[in-house]
Design an enzyme around this catalytic site. Sequence first.
Site, PDB file in Angstrom:
ATOM      1  N   HIS A  23       0.846  -1.190   0.000  1.00 56.58           N
ATOM      2  CA  HIS A  23       0.000   0.000   0.000  1.00 56.58           C
ATOM      3  C   HIS A  23       0.884   1.242   0.000  1.00 56.58           C
ATOM      4  CE1 HIS A  23       0.503   0.879   4.355  1.00 56.58           C
ATOM      5  NE2 HIS A  23       0.375  -0.416   4.564  1.00 56.58           N
ATOM      6  N   HIS A  47       3.129   3.047  12.838  1.00 50.62           N
ATOM      7  CA  HIS A  47       2.083   3.878  13.454  1.00 50.62           C
ATOM      8  C   HIS A  47       2.580   4.625  14.680  1.00 50.62           C
ATOM      9  CE1 HIS A  47      -1.420   1.317  11.578  1.00 50.62           C
ATOM     10  NE2 HIS A  47      -0.417   1.504  10.736  1.00 50.62           N
ATOM     11  N   GLU A  91       3.771  -6.370   3.857  1.00 49.25           N
ATOM     12  CA  GLU A  91       3.665  -5.739   5.174  1.00 49.25           C
ATOM     13  C   GLU A  91       4.858  -6.155   6.049  1.00 49.25           C
ATOM     14  OE1 GLU A  91       1.617  -3.590   6.425  1.00 49.25           O
ATOM     15  OE2 GLU A  91      -0.223  -3.646   5.228  1.00 49.25           O
ATOM     16  N   GLU A  99      -5.113   1.782   2.438  1.00 54.48           N
ATOM     17  CA  GLU A  99      -5.083   0.592   3.294  1.00 54.48           C
ATOM     18  C   GLU A  99      -5.221   0.974   4.764  1.00 54.48           C
ATOM     19  OE1 GLU A  99      -3.310  -2.606   5.814  1.00 54.48           O
ATOM     20  OE2 GLU A  99      -2.709  -0.499   5.605  1.00 54.48           O
ATOM     21  N   GLU A 100      -4.667   2.126   5.133  1.00 54.81           N
ATOM     22  CA  GLU A 100      -4.650   2.510   6.543  1.00 54.81           C
ATOM     23  C   GLU A 100      -5.985   3.065   7.039  1.00 54.81           C
ATOM     24  OE1 GLU A 100      -2.431   1.629   8.402  1.00 54.81           O
ATOM     25  OE2 GLU A 100      -0.439   1.721   7.490  1.00 54.81           O
ATOM     26  N   ASP A 151      -0.062   4.361   1.074  1.00 55.57           N
ATOM     27  CA  ASP A 151      -0.440   5.392   2.035  1.00 55.57           C
ATOM     28  C   ASP A 151       0.224   5.163   3.384  1.00 55.57           C
ATOM     29  OD1 ASP A 151      -2.077   3.043   2.174  1.00 55.57           O
ATOM     30  OD2 ASP A 151      -3.416   4.086   3.555  1.00 55.57           O
ATOM     31  N   ASP A 206       6.169   0.790   7.136  1.00 57.47           N
ATOM     32  CA  ASP A 206       4.761   0.474   6.861  1.00 57.47           C
ATOM     33  C   ASP A 206       4.184   1.469   5.865  1.00 57.47           C
ATOM     34  OD1 ASP A 206       2.257  -0.654   7.041  1.00 57.47           O
ATOM     35  OD2 ASP A 206       1.722   0.384   8.893  1.00 57.47           O
TER      36      ASP A 206
END
Length: 399
Positions: free
Chosen positions: A80, A356, A169, A144-145, A82, A112
């Site tokens: 992903h 994150h 991932e 995706e997030e 984003d 990530d």
Amino acid sequence: MTFDLKLYSDQLAQLVAQPSVSCSDPQWDMGNRKVLDLLADWLEARGFQCELLAVPGKSGKHNLIATKGSGAGGLVLSGHSDTVPYDQNRWQSDPFSLTERDGKLYGLGATDMKGFFPAVLAAIDAVADQPLAQPLIVIATADEESSMSGARALMELGRPKARYAVIGEPTELRPVRMHKGIMMESIRVRGASGHSSNPALGKNALETMHGVISELLTYRSELQTRYRNPGFQVDVPTMNLGCIHGGDNPNRICAECELHFDLRALPGMDNDELRAAIYRRLRPIAERSGTDIVLSELFAGVEPFEQDEHSALVKACERLTGHTSEAVAFATEAPFLQSLGMETLVLGPGSINQAHQPDEFIDIQQLAPAVDILSGLIDRFCIQPDTAASEAPVSDKRN
């Protein structure tokens, strides 16, 4: 071919420098086109045909499908584009400027999962002198997030088509063949306000919500008795009551109350069936209390994921990594790709423990092994796809 750390770092720096936050909060949410333009330029220079596909209903959001070679089989390498939002005042360096410190590359999305794409490019370069017998497809998705709208859009299109898919991932280069699903739901109880001196003047939504919560906790206990999977660290389905809001004053009968919760199901469970069961259990409470109880989705949800441990992809990834496949608690886009008929697995450099949060980084020591694994997968499924599917037993490197 020797791994070129400088080239990797230069490419990752360019990806990190292009903000691509996705978020349910419009103040944070932004497009991802500039990230995909970079990837498309690099992939086209390597002989890939690139398509940028707008995500329906999502302004500024696109998916990238890059294809080299043709055939009915082949391999998808997926990531992903984003990132999550960020707390800039908690970063030691600019989150959009890749910084190297102590053998780590710091930047928003470094692990990530923008860091996966330069590893894919390096793996492509490592096998560039060998013709592809089956197609190699690289995809980069949007959102995706937040909503996973990019992967959902690809599923609706029925693309891409291949036989195998690896989602990069951050798993510390350990193959992941299972993860839990996730549902995020709202329950809103609508009663009637009135003066608290006489309960008959209203219908107390807070009191009804008490019954709702008791029923949810009873259902959670039943699910945890019925379902168990020892492959997971938390081996039962979980339900978390996350937040509740209701009422406005002690001397007014509460007219409205809302609860938000999540439910993380094990493989073999179905989100729609769980939602229907919750609705059936809430209906009698509404009838008894004379209130309206409305169950709705906060998020479209992700189904649980499981890939057969004996599948060719799992065996190949176990052999290349030296680790037996395992399970993780976080959700990915794997169910969407698997629904297109591909054997699917999650495997990539970096650790989810760094995702994150401020000062996100990817460990440089993970990079060269990641390229070796990815080039091995390209060789196995695109260059020499007729290689015997049976693989030697894996001796897990973990102590």
